[in-house]
Design a protein around this motif. Structure first.
Motif, PDB file in Angstrom:
ATOM      1  N   MET A   1      -5.192 -19.006  34.438  1.00  0.00           N
ATOM      2  CA  MET A   1      -4.269 -19.683  35.356  1.00  0.00           C
ATOM      3  C   MET A   1      -2.860 -19.711  34.744  1.00  0.00           C
ATOM      4  O   MET A   1      -2.675 -20.118  33.594  1.00  0.00           O
ATOM      5  N   ALA A   2      -1.854 -19.260  35.479  1.00  0.00           N
ATOM      6  CA  ALA A   2      -0.481 -19.209  34.985  1.00  0.00           C
ATOM      7  C   ALA A   2       0.118 -20.607  34.886  1.00  0.00           C
ATOM      8  O   ALA A   2      -0.095 -21.453  35.750  1.00  0.00           O
ATOM      9  N   ILE A   3       0.827 -20.837  33.807  1.00  0.00           N
ATOM     10  CA  ILE A   3       1.469 -22.135  33.604  1.00  0.00           C
ATOM     11  C   ILE A   3       2.723 -22.218  34.464  1.00  0.00           C
ATOM     12  O   ILE A   3       3.494 -21.278  34.547  1.00  0.00           O
ATOM     13  N   LYS A   4       2.909 -23.364  35.122  1.00  0.00           N
ATOM     14  CA  LYS A   4       4.055 -23.536  36.001  1.00  0.00           C
ATOM     15  C   LYS A   4       5.332 -23.685  35.176  1.00  0.00           C
ATOM     16  O   LYS A   4       5.369 -24.404  34.184  1.00  0.00           O
ATOM     17  N   PHE A   5       6.364 -22.995  35.597  1.00  0.00           N
ATOM     18  CA  PHE A   5       7.647 -23.021  34.884  1.00  0.00           C
ATOM     19  C   PHE A   5       8.685 -23.733  35.733  1.00  0.00           C
ATOM     20  O   PHE A   5       8.967 -23.329  36.863  1.00  0.00           O
ATOM     21  N   ASP A   6       9.247 -24.808  35.184  1.00  0.00           N
ATOM     22  CA  ASP A   6      10.275 -25.580  35.875  1.00  0.00           C
ATOM     23  C   ASP A   6      11.632 -25.135  35.340  1.00  0.00           C
ATOM     24  O   ASP A   6      12.071 -25.568  34.268  1.00  0.00           O
ATOM     25  N   GLN A   7      12.290 -24.267  36.083  1.00  0.00           N
ATOM     26  CA  GLN A   7      13.551 -23.691  35.622  1.00  0.00           C
ATOM     27  C   GLN A   7      14.652 -24.738  35.504  1.00  0.00           C
ATOM     28  O   GLN A   7      15.413 -24.747  34.532  1.00  0.00           O
ATOM     29  N   GLN A   8      14.746 -25.629  36.482  1.00  0.00           N
ATOM     30  CA  GLN A   8      15.795 -26.649  36.451  1.00  0.00           C
ATOM     31  C   GLN A   8      15.621 -27.580  35.250  1.00  0.00           C
ATOM     32  O   GLN A   8      16.591 -27.930  34.581  1.00  0.00           O
ATOM     33  N   LYS A   9      14.380 -27.965  34.987  1.00  0.00           N
ATOM     34  CA  LYS A   9      14.104 -28.840  33.854  1.00  0.00           C
ATOM     35  C   LYS A   9      14.489 -28.167  32.541  1.00  0.00           C
ATOM     36  O   LYS A   9      15.116 -28.786  31.673  1.00  0.00           O
ATOM     37  N   THR A  10      14.124 -26.903  32.396  1.00  0.00           N
ATOM     38  CA  THR A  10      14.433 -26.168  31.168  1.00  0.00           C
ATOM     39  C   THR A  10      15.937 -26.025  30.972  1.00  0.00           C
ATOM     40  O   THR A  10      16.456 -26.184  29.857  1.00  0.00           O
ATOM     41  N   LYS A  11      16.657 -25.734  32.055  1.00  0.00           N
ATOM     42  CA  LYS A  11      18.116 -25.616  31.967  1.00  0.00           C
ATOM     43  C   LYS A  11      18.740 -26.937  31.513  1.00  0.00           C
ATOM     44  O   LYS A  11      19.619 -26.960  30.648  1.00  0.00           O
ATOM     45  N   GLN A  12      18.290 -28.035  32.111  1.00  0.00           N
ATOM     46  CA  GLN A  12      18.846 -29.335  31.733  1.00  0.00           C
ATOM     47  C   GLN A  12      18.543 -29.645  30.270  1.00  0.00           C
ATOM     48  O   GLN A  12      19.412 -30.147  29.543  1.00  0.00           O
ATOM     49  N   GLN A  13      17.328 -29.358  29.834  1.00  0.00           N
ATOM     50  CA  GLN A  13      16.961 -29.620  28.446  1.00  0.00           C
ATOM     51  C   GLN A  13      17.833 -28.821  27.481  1.00  0.00           C
ATOM     52  O   GLN A  13      18.346 -29.366  26.501  1.00  0.00           O
ATOM     53  N   LEU A  14      18.024 -27.545  27.774  1.00  0.00           N
ATOM     54  CA  LEU A  14      18.812 -26.687  26.885  1.00  0.00           C
ATOM     55  C   LEU A  14      20.285 -27.089  26.876  1.00  0.00           C
ATOM     56  O   LEU A  14      20.925 -27.098  25.817  1.00  0.00           O
ATOM     57  N   PHE A  15      20.835 -27.430  28.044  1.00  0.00           N
ATOM     58  CA  PHE A  15      22.222 -27.897  28.093  1.00  0.00           C
ATOM     59  C   PHE A  15      22.378 -29.214  27.336  1.00  0.00           C
ATOM     60  O   PHE A  15      23.358 -29.416  26.606  1.00  0.00           O
ATOM     61  N   HIS A  16      21.428 -30.116  27.525  1.00  0.00           N
ATOM     62  CA  HIS A  16      21.438 -31.411  26.848  1.00  0.00           C
ATOM     63  C   HIS A  16      21.429 -31.223  25.333  1.00  0.00           C
ATOM     64  O   HIS A  16      22.241 -31.807  24.607  1.00  0.00           O
ATOM     65  N   LEU A  17      20.505 -30.395  24.856  1.00  0.00           N
ATOM     66  CA  LEU A  17      20.387 -30.151  23.418  1.00  0.00           C
ATOM     67  C   LEU A  17      21.605 -29.414  22.874  1.00  0.00           C
ATOM     68  O   LEU A  17      22.019 -29.646  21.733  1.00  0.00           O
ATOM     69  N   SER A  18      22.182 -28.546  23.688  1.00  0.00           N
ATOM     70  CA  SER A  18      23.397 -27.826  23.272  1.00  0.00           C
ATOM     71  C   SER A  18      24.548 -28.796  23.059  1.00  0.00           C
ATOM     72  O   SER A  18      25.332 -28.662  22.104  1.00  0.00           O
ATOM     73  N   ILE A  19      24.681 -29.788  23.944  1.00  0.00           N
ATOM     74  CA  ILE A  19      25.727 -30.802  23.792  1.00  0.00           C
ATOM     75  C   ILE A  19      25.512 -31.598  22.514  1.00  0.00           C
ATOM     76  O   ILE A  19      26.455 -31.880  21.762  1.00  0.00           O
ATOM     77  N   SER A  20      24.259 -31.969  22.240  1.00  0.00           N
ATOM     78  CA  SER A  20      23.945 -32.725  21.026  1.00  0.00           C
ATOM     79  C   SER A  20      24.307 -31.943  19.773  1.00  0.00           C
ATOM     80  O   SER A  20      24.953 -32.466  18.849  1.00  0.00           O
TER      81      SER A  20
END
Length: 236
Positions: A1-20
């Motif tokens: 079974m393929a794991i669901k990928f939440d693109q919006q969530k991943t983008k927000q996480q990466l942008f958030h961590l980039s700011i930090s």
């Protein structure tokens, strides 16, 4: 079974961590540019606090931007309760909460060996940096009432998906900053006679580096999860 990928969530996480990580990098670059690190403990001479404040505020703005359409999913009661947490009274409560947390951090610094009657400005600066990295982001995001609920581990009813993501990432800032500031005390008693060993420079730098390491760890988790989804889809 393929794991669901939440693109919006991943983008927000990466942008958030980039700011930090960018905030930590800007602070370290600024301190290196000034060369004389004695300014780190001076409230009116250092830009460390404004830089950290701006970084945390940008992360809250990012959460608001990502969740601008999610508030429609809340019920009328939840929206009303959310609005109440940003009233004038609650904003004052949030400011008071941050002030009390700063005093608590200063008290802990004194208990752990900081001078009581000397270097009070340096202790205040360190306590304020820790407050900005631990408590302030939640206050900026959820207001006084919501942040108080989070501090007491209560469930906040009006959280949107973007706010949940931000709260989950804020903990890496908090844990990293606290342990980093504590670890920075190790170099203080060493007889190296370096200018950066003077209190509270090792603690402030330790808090910044600890925050950076915490966010690098969080970033590696996000990238690992993304890679796992990618290879799962590729195999299927």
């Amino acid at each position: 079974m393929a794991i669901k990928f939440d693109q919006q969530k991943t983008k927000q996480q990466l942008f958030h961590l980039s700011i930090s990580l960018a905030t930590v990098l800007v602070c370290m670059t600024y301190m290196q540019f000034r060369r004389n690190w004695a300014h780190v403990g001076k409230f009116w001479e250092s830009f460390i606090i404004p830089i950290v404040f701006t970084g945390e505020l940008l992360k809250v703005i990012l959460a608001r931007y990502c969740g601008r359409l999610e508030t429609s999913n809340l019920t009328a009661k939840q929206r009303q309760k959310k609005a109440a947490y940003f009233s004038a009274r609650e904003i004052f409560g949030g400011l008071l909460m941050q002030f009390l947390c700063t005093m608590l951090y200063a008290f802990i610094c004194i208990i752990l060996g900081a001078p009581v009657l000397q270097n009070y400005e340096q202790t205040f600066v360190l306590a304020m940096v820790l407050t900005l990295m631990t408590v302030s982001p939640t206050v900026f995001l959820l207001g006084g009432g919501g942040s108080l609920q989070v501090c007491f581990c209560e469930k906040v009813e009006f959280l949107t998906k973007s706010e949940e993501i931000s709260l989950d990432l804020f903990k890496y800032n908090a844990v990293g900053a606290i342990f980093g500031a504590w670890a920075g005390s190790v170099v203080a008693p060493l007889d190296w006679d370096r200018d950066w060993q003077v209190y509270p420079i090792p603690n402030v730098v330790g808090a910044l580096l600890g925050c950076g390491l915490g966010n690098i760890y969080a970033c590696s988790k996000v990238l690992y999860s993304t890679a796992k989804v990618y290879y799962s889809k590729k195999r299927s």
